[in-house]
Structure formats: structure tokens, C-alpha cells
Design an enzyme around this catalytic site. Structure first.
Site, PDB file in Angstrom:
ATOM      1  N   HIS A  18       1.632   4.520  -2.924  1.00 34.68           N
ATOM      2  CA  HIS A  18       1.781   5.979  -2.785  1.00 34.68           C
ATOM      3  C   HIS A  18       3.152   6.414  -3.309  1.00 34.68           C
ATOM      4  O   HIS A  18       3.270   7.396  -4.038  1.00 34.68           O
ATOM      5  CB  HIS A  18       1.726   6.383  -1.307  1.00 34.68           C
ATOM      6  N   HIS A  54       0.837  -1.203   0.000  1.00 35.69           N
ATOM      7  CA  HIS A  54       0.000   0.000   0.000  1.00 35.69           C
ATOM      8  C   HIS A  54       0.876   1.259   0.000  1.00 35.69           C
ATOM      9  O   HIS A  54       0.671   2.171  -0.810  1.00 35.69           O
ATOM     10  CB  HIS A  54      -0.897  -0.060   1.248  1.00 35.69           C
ATOM     11  N   GLU A  55       1.872   1.274   0.876  1.00 41.00           N
ATOM     12  CA  GLU A  55       2.755   2.445   0.965  1.00 41.00           C
ATOM     13  C   GLU A  55       3.598   2.598  -0.306  1.00 41.00           C
ATOM     14  O   GLU A  55       3.876   3.713  -0.742  1.00 41.00           O
ATOM     15  CB  GLU A  55       3.683   2.348   2.181  1.00 41.00           C
TER      16      GLU A  55
HETATM   17 ZN   LIG Z   1      -2.320   5.108   2.354  1.00 40.53          ZN
END
Ligand SMILES: [Zn+2]
Length: 389
Positions: free
Chosen positions: A70, A66-67
């Protein structure tokens, strides 16, 4: 973050783990190991907990994915990713600056939840057609749910969550003002923080124990949402003033062709501040060095009328800041070169004064007094100049 230590790099991004994360790792391993042991008694205790541990590691791999979502979008915009960290509440990617446009900010914010949703979709597809429940399908099913929760929880539209960053980008797009976006999304984040705390405390009224996790998450949201709004306020103040606006009155700048007598009369005697060092400029205003106030004592006072400042000038090169630069840029430069003062140069390169860090702090303090509802912490000026997702 306090209590974090580096464990390596991910795609060149420094990767940190906070000590609090080990508590979660142990809790997840224990609770899932216990559950697997109960559902699949044939596994035995050791294999159950080993599988629970693997599930916990995969869970955190989901957070890292998830990170990275980004981070990759941020990197594609030329933003440097300073770190990815795992801590009690999940993951955090820190960037050296924000996106330049609301559209770009939107994509950085949404990328994490999109990765989580994608992983949920892939894991659910893996489970299709699988008839019997095995330890493997149980772990895949758990991971699928975790990724769905990661996506949905983070899409709650309040800062510091991803949904808050999406909301910020939308308000920024509509109003054309990034600060309005942060303040709005920060306020919404505070509302969600209070809601979480409220739902954590509500069971007490009904005669049950409090929901500690809700209270903890709520406090985390509240604290960070407030900080986001405050740092936006600070940035706004610092961006709206220029270095020229914040020059120290009677800055220690002296022309090289003055005699020591003139220098003493005009700059030293009666000056409200006792400067140890004066920057020396030539007739065009360009900096050529510095003179130490004490060095005048090496010349007999009777000779001051025939000695010039130039004769006592020591070479010195200092980075200067443009008069038109914002205080935010000036402070960032100070941080970078580890200095608490900067000579301010006009468009011809002439030094027009000195900008000191304390002046910026004073400006922020007087702004705060004019607006008592906001309480920006001046110590966070620099710390908050980075953004995180
Ligand atoms: Zn996030």
C-alpha cells in the site's frame, strides 16, 4: 494508536508496534511450536518453539510486506506515509492524505492484497517438487496459507478493509463523489461486521460456546466502518462551506485611522463579546498589527479623540486563510500552526473577518441535529482527516 511504541523505520516510514501485537506473537509461537513439536518429535521442545517463533516473525513480515505494498503505491502518488503499525488484527499504514482520483485510490487499496497474493504464489512455487514433509516445508506451507488468507480476508468489500477501499474507489468513479464511495463502502463494512458477530454468536443457539474471534473481528469492523462513514459526512460538510461563510459576526477587526473614541464606541461598547485583542488593518484592509483592548487604558479618556488606533498598534504577523478556502482546509491550517482562530482575507488580501474553530464545531453540531441518524464526533474532525489502509 494507544499503547503503540516506535521500534524504528522501514524505508524511512516510522514503524510502530502495539502492545496487543505481543499477545498474538506469543499465541502464534505457542500454537505453531506445539504443532511442529507434535508433527516432528525429533525436533525436541526448544527447537520446536524456536521454529514456531521464527514462523510467527515471518508471518508478521508478511503483514509488513502487505502494508509496504500500500505504502509504496501511495508514495508514488506523492502521498506521505505517516506510519506503519502492527496491532492485534494485523497491520495498518497511515497516510497524510487520500489519493486524488478514484483510479489512484484503487491502486493504493489493491496493492496490499496483490503483494500477499504474489508472496503466496512464490511460496507455493518453492514447495513444488519438494517430496517429503520437513519442518522447513511445513513453515513455508504455513506462510503461503497466511498470505492467501491475508489477501482474501482483506478483499472483503467493506471498509475498513482493502476491499472496502476498492469498493469506495469504484463507487467514487461511478458517481464522481468520493463521499458517496466512503458512505457506501462503510455501510457494506457494517453489514460484514454484523455478519461476523452473528456467526460468532450462532454457535450459542446450537449449544456450543461463542466464536470469540469472530465477535472481536466483527466489533472491530463495525466500529471502524461506522467511523469511516461519519468522518466522510464531516468532511463533506466542512468541504461544502467556505471560510467566508463562517466568519464571526462583529469580528475584532479595526481600522488604524480610527480614534480611540471611535474604536471604543464602534467596537468595544455594546459588543456582545469582550475581545481582548483586535486586529488592526490599514485603509486598504491589509493587516498591520494588533491592539490590545486594555492598552486604551494607558491613555487618558479625554485624549481618546486625538489618539488613533495606529499609535497603540503592536506589530503582529498572522497566517491568513483565503475567503474561498473550505472549512476543511482552514481547520487543517489551524492544526498545522496550532491556532484556534484565523483572519480571513479576500482576494485583494483585505481582512474581512475572523474564523474560529468553535464556529466549525457549531456548524457540525447543527448539521447533526438536522440529521439525527448520523452522529459525527466533532472531536474526531482532525483525527479523521488522515486515511489508512
Ligand atoms: Zn491492506
Amino acid at each position: 494508536m494507544n499503547g503503540s511504541f516506535r521500534v524504528g523505520s522501514l524505508f524511512g516510514i516510522p514503524f510502530y508496534v502495539n502492545a496487543s501485537w505481543f499477545i498474538v506473537l506469543a499465541l502464534v509461537t505457542f500454537s505453531y511450536g506445539t504443532e511442529l513439536g507434535a508433527n516432528f518429535p525429533q525436533l525436541g521442545v526448544t527447537a520446536s518453539f524456536a521454529l514456531g517463533f521464527v514462523a510467527a516473525l515471518l508471518l508478521f513480515s508478511s503483514v509488513i510486506a502487505h502494508e509496504l505494498g500500500h505504502s509504496f503505491v501511495a508514495m508514488s502518488q506523492g502521498i506521505e506515509v505517516k506510519s506503519i503499525s502492527l496491532f492485534l488484527f494485523g497491520g495498518l499504514a497511515s497516510f497524510d492524505r487520500e489519493s486524488k482520483t478514484p483510479g489512484q485510490a484503487f491502486w493504493v487499496a489493491i496493492a496490499g492484497p496483490l503483494v500477499s497474493l504474489g508472496l503466496f504464489g512464490i511460496l507455493r512455487t518453492l514447495l513444488l517438487g519438494g517430496g517429503t514433509l520437513t519442518p522447513l516445508t511445513a513453515v513455508i506451507s504455513l506462510l503461503a496459507s497466511i498470505n492467501l488468507i491475508l489477501a482474501l480476508f482483506n478483499l472483503i468489500p467493506g471498509l475498513p478493509l482493502d476491499g472496502g477501499n476498492v469498493l469506495k474507489a469504484i463507487v467514487w468513479k461511478i458517481t464522481g463523489d468520493p463521499y458517496k464511495g466512503v458512505v457506501f463502502a462503510g455501510r457494506v463494512g457494517q453489514i460484514f461486521g454484523w455478519l461476523a458477530i452473528g456467526t460468532g454468536l450462532l454457535p450459542i443457539l446450537l449449544g456450543y460456546g461463542p466464536q470469540w474471534w469472530n465477535i472481536l473481528i466483527g466489533s472491530f469492523l463495525l466500529q471502524n466502518a461506522g467511523r469511516a462513514a461519519q468522518s466522510a459526512q464531516i468532511e463533506r460538510t466542512l468541504s461544502s462551506r467556505t471560510a467566508a461563510d463562517a466568519i464571526t459576526p462583529h469580528s475584532p477587526i479595526v481600522r488604524s485611522d480610527l480614534t480611540l473614541r471611535e474604536f471604543a464606541n464602534q467596537h468595544v461598547i455594546g459588543n456582545t463579546r469582550e475581545w481582548k485583542r483586535f486586529l488592526v488593518v490599514d485603509e486598504t484592509g491589509k493587516m498591520i498589527g494588533a491592539i490590545a483592548a486594555d492598552d486604551t487604558k494607558t491613555i487618558a479618556t479625554s485624549d481618546w479623540v486625538k489618539t488613533t488606533v495606529a499609535e497603540l498598534t503592536q506589530p503582529l504577523t498572522l497566517e491568513t486563510i483565503a475567503a474561498s478556502a473550505s472549512l476543511l482546509d482552514a481547520l487543517k491550517m489551524m492544526e498545522r500552526i496550532h491556532q484556534n482562530e484565523l483572519p480571513v482575507a479576500d482576494e485583494t488580501g483585505a481582512i474581512i473577518g475572523l474564523f474560529e474553530k468553535n464556529t466549525a464545531i457549531e456548524i457540525l453540531r447543527s448539521e447533526r441535529e438536522a440529521r439525527p441518524s448520523e452522529t459525527p464526533e466533532t472531536s474526531d474532525i482532525i483525527a479523521n482527516n488522515e486515511s489508512s489502509q
